[in-house]
Design a protein around this motif. Structure first.
Motif, PDB file in Angstrom:
ATOM      1  N   LEU A  18       0.477  16.764   2.086  1.00  0.00           N
ATOM      2  CA  LEU A  18       0.708  15.871   3.218  1.00  0.00           C
ATOM      3  C   LEU A  18      -0.339  16.093   4.300  1.00  0.00           C
ATOM      4  CD1 LEU A  18       3.412  14.953   2.075  1.00  0.00           C
ATOM      5  CD2 LEU A  18       4.456  15.514   4.239  1.00  0.00           C
TER       6      LEU A  18
ATOM      7  N   TRP B 106       5.686  10.499   3.362  1.00  0.00           N
ATOM      8  CA  TRP B 106       4.302  10.342   2.935  1.00  0.00           C
ATOM      9  C   TRP B 106       4.091   9.007   2.228  1.00  0.00           C
ATOM     10  CZ3 TRP B 106       1.211  10.175  -1.556  1.00  0.00           C
ATOM     11  CH2 TRP B 106      -0.127  10.490  -1.352  1.00  0.00           C
ATOM     12  N   SER B 107       5.019   8.642   1.374  1.00  0.00           N
ATOM     13  CA  SER B 107       4.767   7.481   0.540  1.00  0.00           C
ATOM     14  C   SER B 107       4.973   6.172   1.285  1.00  0.00           C
ATOM     15  CB  SER B 107       5.657   7.508  -0.694  1.00  0.00           C
ATOM     16  OG  SER B 107       7.001   7.445  -0.301  1.00  0.00           O
ATOM     17  N   SER B 108       5.582   6.213   2.480  1.00  0.00           N
ATOM     18  CA  SER B 108       5.749   4.965   3.229  1.00  0.00           C
ATOM     19  C   SER B 108       4.428   4.451   3.764  1.00  0.00           C
ATOM     20  CB  SER B 108       6.685   5.161   4.420  1.00  0.00           C
ATOM     21  OG  SER B 108       7.901   5.652   4.014  1.00  0.00           O
ATOM     22  N   ASN B 109       3.421   5.322   3.828  1.00  0.00           N
ATOM     23  CA  ASN B 109       2.124   4.939   4.369  1.00  0.00           C
ATOM     24  C   ASN B 109       2.259   4.467   5.807  1.00  0.00           C
ATOM     25  OD1 ASN B 109      -0.565   4.632   4.408  1.00  0.00           O
ATOM     26  ND2 ASN B 109      -0.633   2.748   3.212  1.00  0.00           N
ATOM     27  N   ASN B 110       3.044   5.193   6.549  1.00  0.00           N
ATOM     28  CA  ASN B 110       3.289   4.836   7.940  1.00  0.00           C
ATOM     29  C   ASN B 110       3.087   6.104   8.761  1.00  0.00           C
ATOM     30  OD1 ASN B 110       4.754   4.696  10.404  1.00  0.00           O
ATOM     31  ND2 ASN B 110       5.939   2.990   9.631  1.00  0.00           N
ATOM     32  N   LYS B 111       2.384   5.960   9.877  1.00  0.00           N
ATOM     33  CA  LYS B 111       2.031   7.174  10.618  1.00  0.00           C
ATOM     34  C   LYS B 111       3.248   7.843  11.233  1.00  0.00           C
ATOM     35  CE  LYS B 111      -2.634   5.705  11.477  1.00  0.00           C
ATOM     36  NZ  LYS B 111      -3.588   5.185  12.441  1.00  0.00           N
TER      37      LYS B 111
ATOM     38  N   ILE C 296      -2.805   8.533   1.269  1.00  0.00           N
ATOM     39  CA  ILE C 296      -2.016   7.894   0.220  1.00  0.00           C
ATOM     40  C   ILE C 296      -2.892   7.141  -0.777  1.00  0.00           C
ATOM     41  CG2 ILE C 296      -1.591   5.786   1.517  1.00  0.00           C
ATOM     42  CD1 ILE C 296       1.346   6.131   0.418  1.00  0.00           C
TER      43      ILE C 296
ATOM     44  N   ASN D  83       0.797  -1.227   0.000  1.00  0.00           N
ATOM     45  CA  ASN D  83       0.000   0.000   0.000  1.00  0.00           C
ATOM     46  C   ASN D  83       0.828   1.275   0.000  1.00  0.00           C
ATOM     47  OD1 ASN D  83      -2.308  -1.496   0.087  1.00  0.00           O
ATOM     48  ND2 ASN D  83      -2.366  -1.499   2.322  1.00  0.00           N
ATOM     49  N   ALA D  84       2.112   1.158  -0.263  1.00  0.00           N
ATOM     50  CA  ALA D  84       2.918   2.376  -0.370  1.00  0.00           C
ATOM     51  C   ALA D  84       2.873   2.833  -1.828  1.00  0.00           C
ATOM     52  CB  ALA D  84       4.353   2.105   0.035  1.00  0.00           C
ATOM     53  N   ASP D  85       3.111   4.123  -2.025  1.00  0.00           N
ATOM     54  CA  ASP D  85       3.215   4.629  -3.383  1.00  0.00           C
ATOM     55  C   ASP D  85       4.624   4.310  -3.871  1.00  0.00           C
ATOM     56  OD1 ASP D  85       3.384   6.076  -5.693  1.00  0.00           O
ATOM     57  OD2 ASP D  85       2.113   7.688  -4.937  1.00  0.00           O
ATOM     58  N   SER D  86       4.764   3.196  -4.565  1.00  0.00           N
ATOM     59  CA  SER D  86       6.112   2.664  -4.765  1.00  0.00           C
ATOM     60  C   SER D  86       6.978   3.585  -5.613  1.00  0.00           C
ATOM     61  CB  SER D  86       6.040   1.282  -5.397  1.00  0.00           C
ATOM     62  OG  SER D  86       5.386   1.374  -6.628  1.00  0.00           O
ATOM     63  N   PHE D  87       6.366   4.315  -6.556  1.00  0.00           N
ATOM     64  CA  PHE D  87       7.159   5.223  -7.389  1.00  0.00           C
ATOM     65  C   PHE D  87       7.814   6.297  -6.530  1.00  0.00           C
ATOM     66  CE2 PHE D  87       7.071   9.310  -9.722  1.00  0.00           C
ATOM     67  CZ  PHE D  87       8.129   9.058 -10.567  1.00  0.00           C
ATOM     68  N   LEU D  88       7.003   6.967  -5.714  1.00  0.00           N
ATOM     69  CA  LEU D  88       7.558   8.027  -4.872  1.00  0.00           C
ATOM     70  C   LEU D  88       8.462   7.441  -3.801  1.00  0.00           C
ATOM     71  CD1 LEU D  88       4.436  10.294  -4.459  1.00  0.00           C
ATOM     72  CD2 LEU D  88       6.350  10.566  -5.990  1.00  0.00           C
TER      73      LEU D  88
ATOM     74  N   LEU E  56       0.175  13.797  -5.272  1.00  0.00           N
ATOM     75  CA  LEU E  56       1.553  14.059  -4.880  1.00  0.00           C
ATOM     76  C   LEU E  56       2.514  13.781  -6.031  1.00  0.00           C
ATOM     77  CD1 LEU E  56       3.062  15.074  -2.433  1.00  0.00           C
ATOM     78  CD2 LEU E  56       3.589  12.761  -1.852  1.00  0.00           C
ATOM     79  N   ARG E  57       2.162  12.787  -6.830  1.00  0.00           N
ATOM     80  CA  ARG E  57       3.006  12.528  -8.000  1.00  0.00           C
ATOM     81  C   ARG E  57       2.990  13.732  -8.923  1.00  0.00           C
ATOM     82  NH1 ARG E  57       2.498   6.304 -10.074  1.00  0.00           N
ATOM     83  NH2 ARG E  57       2.848   5.350  -8.044  1.00  0.00           N
TER      84      ARG E  57
ATOM     85  N   ILE F  38      -2.025   6.381  16.848  1.00  0.00           N
ATOM     86  CA  ILE F  38      -0.810   5.608  16.599  1.00  0.00           C
ATOM     87  C   ILE F  38      -0.587   4.633  17.743  1.00  0.00           C
ATOM     88  CG2 ILE F  38       0.315   7.348  15.188  1.00  0.00           C
ATOM     89  CD1 ILE F  38       2.067   8.002  17.540  1.00  0.00           C
TER      90      ILE F  38
ATOM     91  N   LEU G  23       5.004   9.748   8.582  1.00  0.00           N
ATOM     92  CA  LEU G  23       4.320  10.974   8.192  1.00  0.00           C
ATOM     93  C   LEU G  23       4.591  12.079   9.206  1.00  0.00           C
ATOM     94  CD1 LEU G  23       2.554  12.298   6.167  1.00  0.00           C
ATOM     95  CD2 LEU G  23       0.562  11.515   7.386  1.00  0.00           C
TER      96      LEU G  23
ATOM     97  N   LEU H 262      11.637   6.913  -5.349  1.00  0.00           N
ATOM     98  CA  LEU H 262      12.240   8.156  -5.838  1.00  0.00           C
ATOM     99  C   LEU H 262      12.876   8.964  -4.708  1.00  0.00           C
ATOM    100  CD1 LEU H 262      12.419  10.045  -8.358  1.00  0.00           C
ATOM    101  CD2 LEU H 262      10.407  11.174  -7.444  1.00  0.00           C
TER     102      LEU H 262
ATOM    103  N   LEU I 292       8.601  13.311   0.741  1.00  0.00           N
ATOM    104  CA  LEU I 292       8.069  12.221  -0.075  1.00  0.00           C
ATOM    105  C   LEU I 292       8.237  10.891   0.635  1.00  0.00           C
ATOM    106  CD1 LEU I 292       9.214  13.044  -3.694  1.00  0.00           C
ATOM    107  CD2 LEU I 292       7.006  13.394  -2.644  1.00  0.00           C
TER     108      LEU I 292
ATOM    109  N   TYR J  86      -5.807  11.018  15.190  1.00  0.00           N
ATOM    110  CA  TYR J  86      -4.774  10.301  14.485  1.00  0.00           C
ATOM    111  C   TYR J  86      -4.225   9.290  15.488  1.00  0.00           C
ATOM    112  CZ  TYR J  86      -0.857  10.114  11.185  1.00  0.00           C
ATOM    113  OH  TYR J  86       0.062   9.741  10.252  1.00  0.00           O
TER     114      TYR J  86
END
Lengths: 379, 374, 151, 180
Positions: D75, A171-176, D80, A113-118, D29-30, B18, A179, A121, A168, B16
């Motif tokens: 953000l 955000w893209s790790s999809n981890n709180k 996501i 579920n991560a945005d693998s491109f970002l 975001l992209r 966690i 973020l 990158l 990036l 939020y």
């Protein structure tokens, strides 16, 4: 020309002693440039020069990264009553190479579920930003990749782009945790950039130029930290604090505060991608330290005192590259000292420090410096 | 565009959430805190515990009294000696055994050494929670010295099991007095270094003063004991109020503050280390001669009844409540563990502070997770 | 107040109570229905001021399930032990004292978790250590062949 | 082909490709990151022209400042898993018309302009000159625009602070994370 590696303005004069001529790299680069020109066309010369510079910078980058990791571990070990790495090679100097191999061979864990491109990158943006910054730094006379006439501005501009990679990544790790780390880092770097810029501008006023080689040249008669009286010293302190913050190092390492956010923005990274962040952190530290050395401590200029000619001759004899590296590592050591003795700040205190203290101090400092320069009260 | 509309949500969903833990660097063990945040501000902290619940109370119901000692080590492993002492005192009280002074004095010295080493480890990890990584090594370096003393006398470093009903397992090592005195001399010089490294730091003051305030009323109502409670002005030192072992014979101060914030919980522990050294110095030269253990029956059976013994561990009041039906193992054992109670206040005092403060507050409460779970 | 005076005082509040002078503390046995009222009175009365509930233990007495409250006053330093028990093993219910002493919150959750005693009016009565698939391990009739090694 | 031309083609291609990607990407975001690449390539063009000051300002303000702000606000507000819905054909048609009209207009303007060829080498920009003209009150001085912009920015900052200070209804706040 964009890829002009030669500093045309300052060719060595014949009256200088032999070692000054020897230490001047511009003649060497001239020679390489002209011989390449003779051998091939303009196009291929540019390509060849790009390749040479690229390979040299890459090598330097890797070496500095390896050495800084080792240095950090040793410095922190001595501050903590430990020995630090001492098994791989004499005094453990090959420890970081072993670490490097470990990082290279580690599994790259794909994140669901991560945005693998970002996600992929982000480490590259961070590392490219530091690459670009290192291009403009003068290591010795005539030894820099590009000598832009807005060098200082360029370095600040480019090093600021690393934060995009951090944002990036978070955000893209999809981890709180990531973020939160990215948000902190964004707020922190965007604010502290101001102080970094302003404290350098203080010196730009004194030097009257933004070109790094000219700034260094202007310090032939004395380092700016001594030349600029108290304002320059204040600017140096502010620069140290805010550049430590901008590189996300302790006590400002909120973005990766391990006791709060496990590892912040790079929690989800592993293997070589993590190594990129890791390396970029150290290279950024090196970059800000070398800017501090260049702008405040005279770059590759030796340490000279008034009319002590004998002393000055001995100092001149030390190669400029050694001077430059020595000053840079001095600043790096101070930054490591910060990290290993201070507890971490909280995010609101961090922003308070910047907006309520450093920024006003800086603005007043710029004014005082402008006044000093106008009145001609500096040395 | 519809997704945008969906994204603007109610207040509740804005929280939020966690999970801090069960594996998290700041929870020092398998504690899981479900933290609701708004931005960086903590809205609520719900502790989820039980990850290392071993059912010690249930296990105690099927083993004999001397065996229980070895389980109590595993509760608050940093106050292992004091936990042992609590059970021994309960058994001795129930059997009405007269304990010679030598045993009492040695127990007291060992308890205070335990307290110092526990506070050292707490200081080390508290510094680390706040981001001062060097503290960790300073604290552990000095703790090793006490553990060495333990090793020499008890044969074990952390899980000492040195007490047994009726006295001690073995006599003290001949070097014991000398080494303890050496340690006190060394640590009196080293402890100001702790202040230089952490307590004197401006960042530390900013991070801890006024953070996680606990009023006296709340401290009493929540039953917060130990240095955490005393920082709020709750005079709860069992050593003063219900002296056991040799505490009635010596002079020492009860460290009391009124502010009750993270900073004073910190200072209370630092001061307690000084006070513990004073206690040890009063006793170390005056260990009376005598046997190191009283002869007990081979099978200890407590007379029917209920027995309650309170002791002061490094983290607060440990209560041992034994209901005996006259058998060789207890009918019911309840350990009133200080960490379990201290944890309950975390939500109350961490609310409204930042997530970084939550870590600091959690560190200042000095939680040891196995003692919470038992 | 010493133990005897304390016993007499509590007797004066509620003469029906069974008050025993234990080896250490004064022990008051009280039916579950009257527990909450007495607890509140002991907490609030000028003469007693039991503001510190230092231990709350659930006990399985075989036939009955009970809870023992150890109360102390920080002002007078005197201690009283309240004991209550209920005979209903299937649906044991007691009044919660969590609003009188906040520390009872966690203690009562623990008792609920390990003995299955429900506390009415408890703010947040969930299991604490174990998940819902477990029985109540501190009960004497608890059987678990896998996880518990008995003698 | 000279190396300059190769570089120009490279930068131009990057600008075009990433511009298209910016508007077609369904993940917000992209899109912002593609925009970053466009801006960085543009600054590359400036570097080629030897307008180093402009290039550095482009990097600082656009790449380092505005894109960071855009990413920052993304953000704060988006999750996501969020994607833009693909727009309907009506929208597509209208935006295509608008884009083509814009393109034609700019091409006409460019073709209209008489570019005079020169043999002079590109001049190195003197920093002092830039600094002086920024603060000069002469005919081509920039002090008035400079001041007007600063007043505008001040007003914006005041407005931002007012909005941030006002604790509005919960709906206006972001769902994921609020920096206080």
């Amino acid at each position: 020309m964009l890829f002009d590696i030669v500093d045309v303005n300052s060719s060595p004069s014949l009256s200088d002693p032999w070692w000054k001529v020897f230490y001047d790299f511009s003649s060497l680069t001239h020679k390489i440039d002209s011989s390449l020109h003779n051998a091939m066309s303009q196009f291929w010369t540019t390509i060849a020069e790009m390749l040479i510079i690229g390979v040299l910078i890459l090598l330097f980058y890797a070496l500095i990264g390896l050495f800084l990791v080792y240095a950090e571990r040793k410095v922190c070990a001595f501050m903590q009553n430990r020995l630090g790495p001492n098994r791989v090679g004499p005094f453990g100097i090959f420890q970081t190479i072993a670490d490097l191999f470990k990082l290279l061979f580690k599994e790259l864990i794909p994140i669901k579920n991560a945005d693998s491109f970002l996600f992929n990158l982000a480490p590259f943006i961070v590392i490219i930003a530091s690459f670009m910054a290192i291009a403009a730094i003068p290591f010795a006379k005539g030894l820099h990749a590009i000598d832009l006439n807005i060098g200082v501005l360029y370095v600040i501009a480019v090093s600021a782009m690393g934060v995009i990679g951090v944002l990036l990544a978070g955000w893209s790790s999809n981890n709180k945790y990531s973020l939160i780390g990215a948000m902190r880092s964004g707020a922190q770097i965007v604010s502290y950039e101001l102080s970094v810029g302003l404290s350098i501008i203080t010196i730009v006023i004194l030097a009257g130029s933004m070109q790094l080689s000219e700034i260094v040249e202007a310090q032939r008669t004395g380092w700016f930290i001594f030349k600029g009286h108290i304002p320059a010293f204040i600017a140096f302190i502010v620069f140290l604090v805010s550049s430590t913050a901008e590189t996300n190092r302790g006590p400002f390492d909120l973005a990766e505060a391990e006791s709060e956010l496990t590892a912040g923005y790079h929690t989800e990274y592993s293997g070589i991608k993590f190594a990129f962040f890791f390396l970029a952190e150290y290279i950024n530290m090196f970059i800000v330290a070398s800017i501090a050395a260049t702008v405040f401590l005279g770059g590759w200029m030796p340490f000279n005192v008034g009319h002590w000619d004998g002393f000055n001759h001995v100092m001149d004899f030390v190669p400029p590259f050694v001077w430059y590296i020595g000053k840079t590592f001095f600043v790096i050591f101070i930054m490591m000292w910060f990290k290993w003795t201070f507890p971490r700040l909280r995010i609101d205190q961090l922003l308070t420090l910047e907006w309520k203290y450093l920024l006003p101090i800086n603005l007043v400092n710029v004014l005082i410096m402008a006044f000093l320069v106008l009145m001609g009260w500096h040395f | 565009m519809e997704e945008k509309v969906k994204n603007i949500t109610t207040d509740e969903q804005q929280e939020y959430v966690i999970n801090m833990g069960p594996q998290h660097p700041s929870t020092h063990g398998v504690l899981r805190l479900v933290v609701s945040l708004k931005g960086e501000i903590v809205k609520s902290v719900q502790p989820h515990i039980g990850y290392i619940h071993r059912g010690i109370e249930k296990m105690c119901e099927s083993i004999t009294y001397p065996q229980i000692i070895h389980l109590t080590d595993r509760m608050d492993y940093l106050s292992a000696h004091i936990n042992n002492e609590a059970v021994c005192l309960t058994v001795e009280k129930a059997l009405e055994v007269e304990i010679p002074d030598r045993i009492k004095v040695i127990r007291t010295i060992m308890s205070e050494l335990t307290r110092i080493q526990s506070h050292q480890l707490w200081w080390a990890s508290f510094g680390m929670d706040l981001g001062g990584l060097t503290c960790f090594f300073y604290g552990l370096r000095d703790r090793e010295k006490i553990l060495d003393i333990f090793e020499e006398t008890c044969g074990s470093r952390m899980i000492v099991s040195y007490n047994c009903p009726g006295g001690l397992m073995y006599d003290i090592h001949p070097n014991f007095q000398k080494r303890v005195k050496e340690f006190i001399k060394y640590f009196r010089k080293i402890l100001p270094e702790y202040d230089q490294l952490l307590s004197g730091n401006v960042i530390f003051h900013e991070r801890s003063k006024g953070i996680g305030k606990l009023t006296l009323e709340d401290a009493v109502s929540y039953g917060i004991t130990g240095p955490s409670g005393r920082a709020s002005g709750f005079s709860c030192d069992v050593r003063k109020h219900e002296p056991y072992s040799a505490y009635d014979k010596i002079k020492f101060k009860e460290i009391l503050f009124t502010e009750g914030d993270t900073y004073h919980r910190y200072i209370a522990r630092i001061d307690e280390m000084w006070e513990s050294m004073n206690i040890i110095e009063q006793l170390i030269d005056n260990i009376p001669e005598g046997p190191y253990a009283v002869k007990m029956k081979p099978v200890i059976k407590l007379p029917e009844g209920e027995y309650y013994q309170r002791v002061e561990t490094a983290r607060g009041e440990l209560g041992v409540f034994i209901i005996s039906d006259g058998n060789k193992s207890p009918y019911r054992v309840k350990f009133r563990s200080p960490n379990f109670v201290n944890l309950s206040v975390l939500n109350h005092i961490a609310k409204g502070f930042k997530i970084a403060d939550l870590v600091a507050i959690g560190g200042s409460l000095d939680l040891v997770i196995p003692d919470i779970d038992r | 107040m010493d133990k005897i005076q304390l016993g007499e005082f509590i007797k004066s509040i509620n003469p029906d109570l069974e008050i025993k002078e234990g080896k250490q503390y004064i022990e008051v046995s009280i039916p579950p229905s009257k527990l909450y009222i007495l607890a509140k009175e002991l907490r609030e009365k000028e003469e007693t001021q039991f503001d510190f509930l230092f231990c709350l233990s659930g006990v399985d007495y075989g036939q009955d399930l009970g809870v023992v409250y150890h109360l102390r006053s920080t002002k007078f330093d005197h201690v009283v032990v309240l004991k209550t028990r209920t005979t209903d093993r299937d649906h044991p219910q007691l009044d919660s004292v969590a609003d009188i002493w906040k520390t009872a919150d966690f203690h009562e959750r623990e008792v609920f978790d390990l003995l299955g005693i429900k506390f009415t009016n408890h703010p947040d009565l969930r299991r604490l250590f174990l998940d819902s698939s477990w029985g109540f391990p501190l009960r004497k009739d608890y059987v678990d062949d896998i996880n518990i090694v008995t003698k | 082909m000279a190396s300059n031309q190769i570089m120009f083609i490279l930068f131009a291609a990057m600008i075009i490709v990433f511009s298209v990607l910016t508007v077609t990407s369904r993940k917000i975001l992209r899109a912002a990151v593609y925009l970053l690449f466009v801006l960085v390539s543009t600054s590359g063009l400036y570097f080629m022209l030897n307008y180093q000051f402009l290039a550095a300002v482009q990097l600082t303000l656009y790449a380092g400042g505005i894109v960071v702000l855009i990413i920052f606000s993304i953000l704060l507000t988006s999750h996501i898993s969020q994607k833009f819905e693909s727009s309907g054909w009506k929208k597509n048609v209208f935006s295509a018309i608008a884009a083509i009209t814009g393109a034609i207009l700019s091409i006409i303007t460019i073709l209209d302009y008489k570019f005079s060829a020169t043999t002079e080498a590109a001049k190195e920009v003197d920093m002092r000159l830039i600094g002086k003209s920024l603060l000069s009150v002469d005919y081509d001085g920039y002090v008035l625009p400079f001041e007007v912009i600063s007043v505008l920015l001040l007003a914006t900052m005041v407005a931002a602070i007012v909005i941030a200070k006002k604790s509005g209804p919960a709906k206006t706040q972001s769902p994921t994370l609020n920096q206080e």
